[in-house]
Design a protein around this motif. Structure first.
Motif, short mmCIF file in Angstrom:
data_model
loop_
_atom_site.label_atom_id
_atom_site.label_comp_id
_atom_site.label_asym_id
_atom_site.label_seq_id
_atom_site.Cartn_x
_atom_site.Cartn_y
_atom_site.Cartn_z
N LEU A 49 0.85 -1.18 0.00
CA LEU A 49 0.00 0.00 0.00
C LEU A 49 0.88 1.22 0.00
N ALA A 50 0.32 2.30 -0.48
CA ALA A 50 1.12 3.52 -0.59
C ALA A 50 1.20 4.23 0.76
N GLN A 65 0.34 -2.52 -7.02
CA GLN A 65 -0.22 -1.21 -7.29
C GLN A 65 0.88 -0.26 -7.77
N GLY A 66 0.61 0.43 -8.86
CA GLY A 66 1.56 1.41 -9.35
C GLY A 66 2.57 0.85 -10.33
N LYS A 88 1.87 -0.47 -13.14
CA LYS A 88 1.40 -0.14 -14.50
C LYS A 88 1.58 -1.33 -15.47
N ALA A 108 -0.86 -3.89 -15.84
CA ALA A 108 -2.09 -4.57 -16.24
C ALA A 108 -2.79 -3.86 -17.38
N SER A 166 -3.86 -7.14 -5.61
CA SER A 166 -5.09 -7.21 -6.40
C SER A 166 -4.87 -6.91 -7.86
N TYR A 188 -6.99 7.00 -2.89
CA TYR A 188 -5.73 6.65 -2.24
C TYR A 188 -4.83 5.71 -3.03
N SER A 189 -5.16 5.34 -4.25
CA SER A 189 -4.29 4.38 -4.91
C SER A 189 -3.57 5.03 -6.08
N ALA A 190 -2.60 4.30 -6.59
CA ALA A 190 -1.83 4.81 -7.72
C ALA A 190 -2.36 4.25 -9.03
N TYR A 191 -3.51 3.64 -9.00
CA TYR A 191 -4.03 3.00 -10.21
C TYR A 191 -4.55 4.02 -11.21
N SER A 192 -4.46 3.65 -12.48
CA SER A 192 -5.05 4.48 -13.53
C SER A 192 -6.54 4.18 -13.61
N GLU A 219 -7.28 0.67 -14.85
CA GLU A 219 -6.95 -0.32 -13.83
C GLU A 219 -8.00 -0.34 -12.72
N LEU A 267 -8.74 -1.55 -1.21
CA LEU A 267 -7.33 -1.15 -1.15
C LEU A 267 -6.43 -2.24 -0.60
#
Lengths: 396, 267
Positions: free
Chosen positions: A11-12, A48-49, A51, A53, A82, B115-119, B122, B163
């Protein structure tokens, strides 16, 4: 730690968790084995992050014409969360849709289990009720349909209220007197502060407006007539009604709407009691009883407010009072009070109708409150105009 | 369940006293929740289970004592620190707590957007996955008011796990669910914990759930206003020093002999 597989989540949270062991960045590689088989190799950290997918580009390459079997290989996978399973689910759905046979190899056991869980229930096919675009809601047909629906609903509700009132008069009703008392108190004494403020100001506004014009031909003292007749016949009742529409009408809608959400209205119905008798009638009667009194009070304060302005313009209090006495007539007062009773009924009916017909969500309760105020104010203006025309025709 | 030696337990409750004004709900609560536990807060109705959860979530301030997460005081943390800690949580509330003005997909996407870095693409995939995980694939565009109570509970779970939280809090997750749905929810919680390593804190008095998934528990007593026992519920059922706890865990076993079976696969 006692879970299987690699570090399962990231998690960030900069101060708490280390960045994933991304010795290798996330990657995927699609290779054709032969006519039928394709191999999709996943590698690196799928978190997460990362990039990784990008399923859209893969979709193009995964057509049934080119492959009939797909093997996903997770041997080179690093940490995952996830992101990975969401990607796998997209692959799974795509393959199921296109008739491609999907097998997996060396996926992390946790991801495998989550994927199995996510695909255990077939997707729900029936789409949600069509909501259309917001523009469609503005089409004349839609608007007309809505208006017709609203009128029909109003008529039905008015009918129910009439029946309930008839039952009340014949003594068969389940309306409770303590509810009436409670609502009368809420609508009356509790509203005095705001009514005082608005009515004094309205009296002052009327006085200013009149004074400027009347002084031009030396009739400044007639400000008293203007204020007293204006307040008594029109502004006292109307301003009180507007305040009460915002205050009490909206409250009724919100109360009944929340009761609808809490299934309280269902409970009342299944007790064999009409919700209109039990909930609506006490509110309507309470407001109808209190509004004339509030209007009377507003009239008095309106005249006082006018007097303050008149005093500032050189008209002595005694002059103002005696001039007001001349202008006061029972018919003006009666028209104002009659209006206030009609307004009270309209506000209460608009509020209760919006509340009873409210949907069962917080958004719907908000809508009901808005609708209550808007309809009440429209009703007020229309009714006021109608009553004024009637009075003129009857020379009251 | 063995917990790896850690400097501090994931959650510690220290000398906690909970009160609403002069009314003391529970006092002198002391227990730890280890990483990877499925921890059950149990007790009779009105003993303060949900209140304890509200304290742990920081929604209500304790009258005395404190709550620590990974050894850091949550009770005395600044607002920013609290938010940072809270970001590692997923919470489902008793009545779901779904935002009624948003569709299910929007509900689940909200924490991801915040709160996430997803696009965006995504996020759509993750939302589809989380909803599928709770058996609600295809319900993306439904509003909370349009689905049943059991589905609402699962949708709330989907939002809670959006999350990939480190700690999952559940307030009465299976209340109002039929036995099968309740069982499926238990399985889901267990599976999530197994595959993502999350720690789970559940408020419940569903015995079937407790024995199926719990690894540790605390019992709050409504009459003495304090915790009277804690430990693995399956052990407490037979060996608790407190008769009340044994009664609770055997559904009043001394009144009527009803055998409780423990699902063996979930130990």
């Amino acid at each position: 730690m006692a879970f299987p597989g690699p570090i399962p989540y990231t998690l960030a949270i900069p101060d708490k968790l280390p960045t994933p062991m991304s010795d290798a960045p996330a990657g995927l590689r699609l290779a054709r084995q032969n006519d039928k088989d394709a191999l999709l190799e996943l590698s690196g950290g799928w978190v997460q992050g990362s990039k990784a997918a990008d399923f859209a580009s893969l979709r193009e390459q995964l057509q049934p014409g080119t492959h009939t079997r797909l093997l996903i290989d997770g041997t080179a996978l690093g940490p995952w969360d996830s992101t990975l399973v969401a990607f796998l689910l997209q692959c799974h759905n795509h393959c199921a849709q296109e008739g491609i046979e999907l097998t997996t190899r060396n996926l992390p056991p946790g991801a495998e289990r989550l994927l199995a869980l996510a695909t255990a229930v077939a997707p729900h096919q029936q789409p949600a009720a069509s909501r259309g675009s917001w523009l469609a809601g503005l089409s004349p047909r839609q608007l007309f349909g809505k208006a017709v629906g609203a009128v029909r609903e109003s008529l039905a509700f008015t009918g129910e209220v009439s029946i309930a009132l008839a039952r009340l008069v014949t003594g068969k009703s389940n309306t409770r007197f303590q509810d009436f008392r409670h609502f009368a108190y809420q609508a009356g004494p509790d509203a005095l502060g705001i009514i005082s403020l608005t009515s004094v100001l309205v009296g002052m506004i009327l006085a200013y407006l009149g004074a400027v014009q009347l002084e031009q031909f030396g009739a400044g003292v007639y400000v008293a007539n203007l204020v007293s007749i204006g307040v008594l016949r029109e502004m006292g009742a109307l301003m009180t009604a507007v305040v009460m529409a915002g205050r009490t009408g909206a409250a009724y809608a919100a109360q009944l709407g929340t009761m609808q959400t809490n299934e309280e209205i269902d409970a009342i119905t299944t007790l064999g009691v009409s919700p209109v008798e039990f909930l609506v009638i006490p509110r309507i009667l309470a407001l109808m009883a209190v509004m004339p009194l509030l209007t009377l009070y507003a009239n008095l304060l309106g005249i006082v407010g006018g007097g303050v302005v008149a005093g500032g313009m050189g008209i002595s209090p005694l002059q103002y009072i005696s001039q007001t006495e001349h202008a006061l007539a029972v018919n003006h007062l009666a028209v104002g009070l009659a209006k206030s009773v009609v307004f009270a009924a309209l506000i209460a009916v608009a509020g209760c109708r919006a509340g009873i017909n409210s949907g069962r969500s917080s958004a719907a309760v908000g809508q009901a409150a808005t609708e209550a105020v808007v309809t009440a104010i429209v009703y007020l203006i229309v009714a006021d105009a109608a009553i004024n025309i009637l009075c003129q025709q009857l020379h009251i | 369940m063995t917990v790896a030696p850690a400097p501090a337990p994931l959650i510690s409750i220290r000398e906690l006293t909970m009160a609403y004004g002069p009314v003391v709900i529970q006092r002198d609560l002391n227990f730890d929740i280890g990483r990877g536990d499925i921890f059950v807060i149990m007790g009779g109705s009105g003993c303060g289970k949900s209140t304890l959860l509200k304290h742990m979530l920081g929604l209500v301030a304790p009258a005395a004592g404190e709550i620590l997460y990974s050894g850091e005081s949550f009770t005395r943390a600044s607002a920013q620190q609290r938010d940072a800690i809270r970001r590692r949580w997923g919470i489902t509330y008793q009545t779901g707590g779904m935002f009624s003005a948003m569709t299910l997909a929007e509900n689940v996407a909200l924490p991801l957007q915040l709160y996430s870095a997803y696009s965006r693409g995504e996020i759509a995939d993750i939302v589809a996955y989380k909803l599928a995980l709770v058996g609600l694939a295809g319900f993306q565009d439904y509003y909370p008011a349009e689905i049943s109570g059991g589905m609402l509970k699962r949708a709330a779970l989907a939002r809670a796990i959006a999350l990939d939280p480190e700690i999952l809090f559940f307030d009465e997750p299976s209340a109002g669910l039929d036995p099968i749905s309740s069982r499926l929810l238990d399985d889901l919680i267990f599976e999530l914990k197994e595959s993502t390593g999350a720690t789970v804190v559940i408020v419940t008095h569903e015995l079937a759930s407790i024995f199926a998934i719990a690894t540790n528990s605390v019992y709050l007593d409504a009459t003495s206003h304090t915790m009277i026992d804690c430990g693995d519920p399956a052990y407490l059922r037979d060996h608790s020093q407190q008769a009340v706890v044994r009664e609770f865990l055997t559904r009043g076993g001394s009144l009527a002999k009803t055998a409780q079976t423990r699902s063996p696969e979930h130990e």
